[in-house]
Design a protein around this motif. Structure first.
Motif, PDB file in Angstrom:
ATOM      1  N   VAL A 577       0.843  -1.203   0.000  1.00  0.00           N
ATOM      2  CA  VAL A 577       0.000   0.000   0.000  1.00  0.00           C
ATOM      3  C   VAL A 577       0.875   1.249   0.000  1.00  0.00           C
ATOM      4  N   TYR A 578       0.562   2.149  -0.913  1.00  0.00           N
ATOM      5  CA  TYR A 578       1.360   3.381  -1.082  1.00  0.00           C
ATOM      6  C   TYR A 578       0.923   4.446  -0.080  1.00  0.00           C
ATOM      7  N   GLN A 579       1.882   4.993   0.649  1.00  0.00           N
ATOM      8  CA  GLN A 579       1.592   6.074   1.601  1.00  0.00           C
ATOM      9  C   GLN A 579       1.856   7.410   0.911  1.00  0.00           C
ATOM     10  N   SER A 580       0.823   8.098   0.530  1.00  0.00           N
ATOM     11  CA  SER A 580       0.973   9.354  -0.210  1.00  0.00           C
ATOM     12  C   SER A 580       1.515  10.452   0.705  1.00  0.00           C
ATOM     13  N   ASP A 581       2.316  11.353   0.102  1.00  0.00           N
ATOM     14  CA  ASP A 581       2.822  12.491   0.866  1.00  0.00           C
ATOM     15  C   ASP A 581       1.944  13.728   0.661  1.00  0.00           C
ATOM     16  N   VAL A 582       0.739  13.535   0.087  1.00  0.00           N
ATOM     17  CA  VAL A 582      -0.191  14.650  -0.110  1.00  0.00           C
ATOM     18  C   VAL A 582      -0.756  15.092   1.242  1.00  0.00           C
ATOM     19  N   LYS A 583      -0.622  16.399   1.545  1.00  0.00           N
ATOM     20  CA  LYS A 583      -1.066  16.927   2.840  1.00  0.00           C
ATOM     21  C   LYS A 583      -2.472  17.498   2.777  1.00  0.00           C
ATOM     22  N   SER A 584      -2.859  18.012   1.597  1.00  0.00           N
ATOM     23  CA  SER A 584      -4.201  18.587   1.459  1.00  0.00           C
ATOM     24  C   SER A 584      -4.627  18.513   0.002  1.00  0.00           C
ATOM     25  N   ASP A 585      -5.902  18.840  -0.249  1.00  0.00           N
ATOM     26  CA  ASP A 585      -6.403  18.863  -1.624  1.00  0.00           C
ATOM     27  C   ASP A 585      -6.745  20.287  -2.061  1.00  0.00           C
ATOM     28  N   LYS A 586      -6.074  21.263  -1.459  1.00  0.00           N
ATOM     29  CA  LYS A 586      -6.384  22.675  -1.736  1.00  0.00           C
ATOM     30  C   LYS A 586      -6.083  23.064  -3.181  1.00  0.00           C
ATOM     31  N   LEU A 587      -5.180  22.342  -3.833  1.00  0.00           N
ATOM     32  CA  LEU A 587      -4.834  22.657  -5.223  1.00  0.00           C
ATOM     33  C   LEU A 587      -5.312  21.563  -6.173  1.00  0.00           C
ATOM     34  N   ALA A 588      -6.199  20.704  -5.683  1.00  0.00           N
ATOM     35  CA  ALA A 588      -6.687  19.585  -6.508  1.00  0.00           C
ATOM     36  C   ALA A 588      -7.335  20.108  -7.783  1.00  0.00           C
ATOM     37  N   GLY A 589      -7.023  19.470  -8.895  1.00  0.00           N
ATOM     38  CA  GLY A 589      -7.596  19.851 -10.180  1.00  0.00           C
ATOM     39  C   GLY A 589      -6.899  21.001 -10.869  1.00  0.00           C
ATOM     40  N   LEU A 590      -5.856  21.563 -10.234  1.00  0.00           N
ATOM     41  CA  LEU A 590      -5.134  22.701 -10.815  1.00  0.00           C
ATOM     42  C   LEU A 590      -3.780  22.253 -11.379  1.00  0.00           C
ATOM     43  N   THR A 591      -3.429  22.816 -12.520  1.00  0.00           N
ATOM     44  CA  THR A 591      -2.139  22.510 -13.152  1.00  0.00           C
ATOM     45  C   THR A 591      -1.276  23.767 -13.173  1.00  0.00           C
ATOM     46  N   PHE A 592      -0.032  23.645 -12.690  1.00  0.00           N
ATOM     47  CA  PHE A 592       0.890  24.776 -12.576  1.00  0.00           C
ATOM     48  C   PHE A 592       2.089  24.580 -13.507  1.00  0.00           C
ATOM     49  N   VAL A 593       2.595  25.696 -14.013  1.00  0.00           N
ATOM     50  CA  VAL A 593       3.874  25.715 -14.718  1.00  0.00           C
ATOM     51  C   VAL A 593       4.767  26.691 -13.968  1.00  0.00           C
ATOM     52  N   ILE A 594       5.996  26.251 -13.651  1.00  0.00           N
ATOM     53  CA  ILE A 594       6.923  27.081 -12.867  1.00  0.00           C
ATOM     54  C   ILE A 594       8.018  27.611 -13.786  1.00  0.00           C
ATOM     55  N   THR A 602      13.551  26.647  -4.415  1.00  0.00           N
ATOM     56  CA  THR A 602      13.920  26.196  -5.753  1.00  0.00           C
ATOM     57  C   THR A 602      12.650  25.764  -6.490  1.00  0.00           C
ATOM     58  N   ARG A 603      12.767  25.553  -7.780  1.00  0.00           N
ATOM     59  CA  ARG A 603      11.610  25.074  -8.549  1.00  0.00           C
ATOM     60  C   ARG A 603      11.174  23.692  -8.064  1.00  0.00           C
ATOM     61  N   ASP A 604      12.162  22.857  -7.715  1.00  0.00           N
ATOM     62  CA  ASP A 604      11.831  21.517  -7.200  1.00  0.00           C
ATOM     63  C   ASP A 604      11.022  21.611  -5.916  1.00  0.00           C
ATOM     64  N   GLU A 605      11.430  22.533  -5.034  1.00  0.00           N
ATOM     65  CA  GLU A 605      10.716  22.703  -3.766  1.00  0.00           C
ATOM     66  C   GLU A 605       9.292  23.208  -4.012  1.00  0.00           C
ATOM     67  N   ALA A 606       9.149  24.108  -4.982  1.00  0.00           N
ATOM     68  CA  ALA A 606       7.817  24.620  -5.321  1.00  0.00           C
ATOM     69  C   ALA A 606       6.961  23.504  -5.913  1.00  0.00           C
ATOM     70  N   LYS A 607       7.555  22.679  -6.745  1.00  0.00           N
ATOM     71  CA  LYS A 607       6.836  21.552  -7.355  1.00  0.00           C
ATOM     72  C   LYS A 607       6.341  20.591  -6.266  1.00  0.00           C
ATOM     73  N   THR A 608       7.236  20.276  -5.308  1.00  0.00           N
ATOM     74  CA  THR A 608       6.861  19.383  -4.208  1.00  0.00           C
ATOM     75  C   THR A 608       5.712  19.972  -3.404  1.00  0.00           C
ATOM     76  N   LEU A 609       5.791  21.272  -3.132  1.00  0.00           N
ATOM     77  CA  LEU A 609       4.746  21.950  -2.348  1.00  0.00           C
ATOM     78  C   LEU A 609       3.402  21.879  -3.068  1.00  0.00           C
ATOM     79  N   ILE A 610       3.415  22.100  -4.367  1.00  0.00           N
ATOM     80  CA  ILE A 610       2.175  22.041  -5.160  1.00  0.00           C
ATOM     81  C   ILE A 610       1.589  20.629  -5.135  1.00  0.00           C
ATOM     82  N   GLU A 611       2.451  19.635  -5.367  1.00  0.00           N
ATOM     83  CA  GLU A 611       1.975  18.239  -5.404  1.00  0.00           C
ATOM     84  C   GLU A 611       1.501  17.763  -4.043  1.00  0.00           C
ATOM     85  N   GLN A 612       2.142  18.243  -2.954  1.00  0.00           N
ATOM     86  CA  GLN A 612       1.718  17.853  -1.612  1.00  0.00           C
ATOM     87  C   GLN A 612       0.334  18.404  -1.269  1.00  0.00           C
ATOM     88  N   ASN A 613      -0.095  19.393  -2.024  1.00  0.00           N
ATOM     89  CA  ASN A 613      -1.413  19.977  -1.786  1.00  0.00           C
ATOM     90  C   ASN A 613      -2.387  19.676  -2.924  1.00  0.00           C
TER      91      ASN A 613
END
Length: 660
Positions: A577-594, A602-613
């Motif tokens: 069973v996969y343990q997701s690192d998603v903390k919230s769904d506040k950005l669910a359904g949204l696609t970002f370009v950095i 960094t861009r990587d840190e921003a990407k992680t933050l977006i995906e975690q939400n």
């Protein structure tokens, strides 16, 4: 030959050369040997010299061979990243010297090895690395800054805060790392990289910079493109200065005030090319003085102040004694040429992989032939061609019977390889267990090839699930195991149960599932059980998964042996069973370009933050993009967002959206 025939030949040769350029520079998959390509280009030049009226602007002699492709953002080079004219004889080197003397008088020359890699530009502002790009077509390349930052010998900050400097270097893969990569590819029944140059180019163009980082790439800086805040008068001075800034500068450069000594140095480099830890395909001779270079100028494609001397590939002829068939982890039957030993590029070689039936057919290789052998990149032995057939010889056909289990072997319609279809084949068993225990898979330290062989031969295991039923006393009975080492291996096996299931999915060795694909599937479906219950259509709906791959995965997971294996692994407590690192769904359904440089992350840190939400990140702007997160020096992505009316936000606005 009349004019129409000459023109027809010329057009055909140009078309061939362009296709070979595309294969080499863009696909990193050459379909012609370097010396064959050189002969093709020499013929084109001969025709153009004798018939100048038919020279086309699109001729490969009129432009650099590369292209900028759409994988990365484009970069326009302020200073053209040109190529050099190739020469192949001492006579041509002396002719180059005569042309220089005639134009500017006697000159000092700098001679240096020619690294066979991928040419890149590195830009620094106030001593800080800001951007790196490929050569492309010489005028427009690709932004690969992120991947270049994984190369340890590229300084992120220079030893002097010079206002601006742009240097040119050659990214290469050391011979030892290339050998390691090829071994790994062969073990995984993958098509091995053809040579270090193509391996380096393919590694630099990875979308996932972690893959680039794992490839052991290095760089030599060999040219100063632009500089502000410093005056330099000659090439050798610029190399010394770049070295003082912290760059890894090209090895063994020397200056000479006469062509005789320069030619001797070029020959010396060629004689010692096997001693280098990296691949070289020639040596470069350059006019050292920058003012004289300006006087000499350039043609549309190459500078008149430098040429590249290309060393001929070392080939040996020998007799093909046999073709053996090896069985890989996925059941692939790989033919291996066994020939009379020859001394080649510094070592004795007697074997070379023949890849598949198509490779054998294309070169018409038969047992008993006299064959030409060389080392790809002076490293990996390969059969170049069949020189002559033995009397009464017959074409070689790989048998559709496994040489290990004597079961049926088949060739799928979409594959070049023939595979043993018996999942219980002993050859596959050993390699499957080794793969299962390997570092990128279940990472069971101490479970290498020799130990796996012991366990199988002593009938302690017959599947990977049996590993989890091993007892310490079972191991203590084996040669080489004491109480401590046995206890340690049992503990390592036990600890592997807690691994993320994407590691387990990769470890199962399903065709088409690499580390990244395994992670994508687990993130999407959440567990191996859920994936097993999924239809091919649902799998193909996941990004990067097509119909063929989806069907392969579905079929593999529903094969009775695999179903039983997964069931047993789960019964032993292996995590599925996969343990997701998603903390919230506040950005669910949204696609970002950095794009651009963000203030505090960094861009990587921003990407992680977006995906975690719950959000998703994309590499390109389209009408489907929800937001473009832009920092300083945002480039074409910001422009495109404004053109399409996509909302542009700052780092602070992103943080406010998340509520942190």
């Amino acid at each position: 030959m009349d004019k129409e025939q000459i023109k027809s030949e010329y057009e055909q040769l140009c078309k061939q050369a362009e296709q070979h350029n595309f294969n080499y520079y863009v696909l990193d998959d050459p379909t012609i040997e370097d010396d064959e390509y050189d002969r093709l280009m020499r013929r084109i030049k001969e025709i153009e010299a004798e018939n100048p009226e038919i020279v086309s602007e699109s001729s490969p002699t009129q432009h650099v061979g590369g292209y900028a492709i759409n994988t990365f953002e484009k970069v326009t080079h302020e200073v053209q990243m040109g190529s050099l004219q190739d020469v192949f004889s001492k006579g041509e080197l002396y002719e180059f010297d005569e042309r220089v003397k005639k134009a500017v008088g006697k000159a000092v020359y700098c001679v240096e090895p020619k690294i066979d890699g991928l040419s890149v530009s590195l830009e620094y502002k106030d001593g800080i690395f800001t951007r790196g790009s490929t050569r492309g077509d010489g005028f427009v390349g690709e932004d690969i800054t992120k991947n270049l930052k994984t190369i340890k010998s590229i300084p992120m900050e220079l030893n002097e805060k010079i206002p601006f400097i742009e240097v040119r270097g050659e990214v290469y893969m050391p011979k030892a790392d290339f050998e390691k990569l090829v071994r790994k590819q062969l073990e995984n029944d993958e098509q091995p990289a053809k040579n270090p140059r193509n391996a380096a180019a393919g590694s630099l163009r990875q979308k996932d910079s972690r893959v680039t980082a794992s490839r052991g790439l290095d760089i030599f800086v060999f040219n100063l493109q632009r500089i502000a805040g410093r005056e330099l008068t000659c090439h050798s001075e610029s190399l010394d200065y770049m070295k003082s800034l912290g760059f890894n500068v090209i090895d063994g450069y020397k200056t000479f005030d006469n062509i005789e000594d320069a030619v001797s140095r070029i020959m010396e480099i060629g004689e010692n090319r096997q001693s280098y830890s990296y691949d070289i395909d020639g040596a470069v001779i350059k006019v050292d003085n920058f003012e004289l270079r300006n006087e000499l100028g350039s043609t549309a494609k190459v500078p008149k102040w430098a040429v590249a001397f290309k060393y001929p590939p070392e080939e040996k002829e020998t007799k093909l004694l046999d073709i053996e068939i090896n069985v890989g982890r996925t059941g692939a039957l790989t033919p291996v040429a066994v020939f009379e030993p020859v001394w080649l590029a510094g070592t004795t070689v007697s074997r070379a992989v023949l890849h598949n039936q198509d490779y054998i057919d294309s070169k018409d290789i038969r047992i008993g032939d006299i064959i030409a052998v060389r080392k790809a990149g002076d490293i990996i032995p390969e059969v170049v061609r069949s020189v002559s057939h033995a009397e009464n010889s017959e074409p070689f056909v790989i048998p559709h019977i496994c040489p290990v289990c004597h079961g049926k072997a088949e060739r799928a319609e979409d594959e070049a390889v023939i595979r043993c279809v018996n999942i219980d084949c002993p050859a596959q068993l050993l390699k499957n267990i080794e793969h299962f225990a390997s570092r990128p898979a279940m990472n069971i330290d101490g479970l290498g090839e020799a130990v796996v062989k012991q366990l199988v031969e002593n009938r302690l295991i017959s599947t990977v699930a049996d590993l989890y039923g091993l007892q310490q006393q079972d191991l203590e009975m084996l040669p080489g195991f004491a109480k401590v080492s046995a206890s340690k291996l049992i503990a390592n096996i036990e600890n592997s149960k807690a691994n993320s299931p994407d590691r387990l999915l990769f470890a199962l060795g399903i065709k088409g599932i690499g580390q990244k694909n395994a992670q994508l599937l687990m993130k999407h479906f959440g567990s191996i059980e859920k994936l097993s219950e999924t239809s091919p259509e649902e799998i193909s709906a996941v990004e990067n998964f097509g119909d063929i791959l989806a069907n392969n995965i579905f079929t593999a997971l529903h094969e009775p042996h695999m179903t039983e294996l997964i069931k047993r692994l789960k019964s032993y407590g292996v995590n599925t069973v996969y343990q997701s690192d998603v903390k919230s769904d506040k950005l669910a359904g949204l696609t970002f370009v950095i794009t651009g440089t963000l203030p505090d992350m960094t861009r990587d840190e921003a990407k992680t933050l977006i995906e975690q939400n719950g959000g998703k990140c994309s590499g390109s702007v389209s009408k489907k993009t929800s937001y473009v997160l832009a920092g300083e020096e945002a480039g074409s992505k910001l422009t495109k967002a404004q053109q399409l009316g996509v909302t542009v936000i700052s780092q602070q606005q992103l943080i406010e959206m998340i509520g942190e």
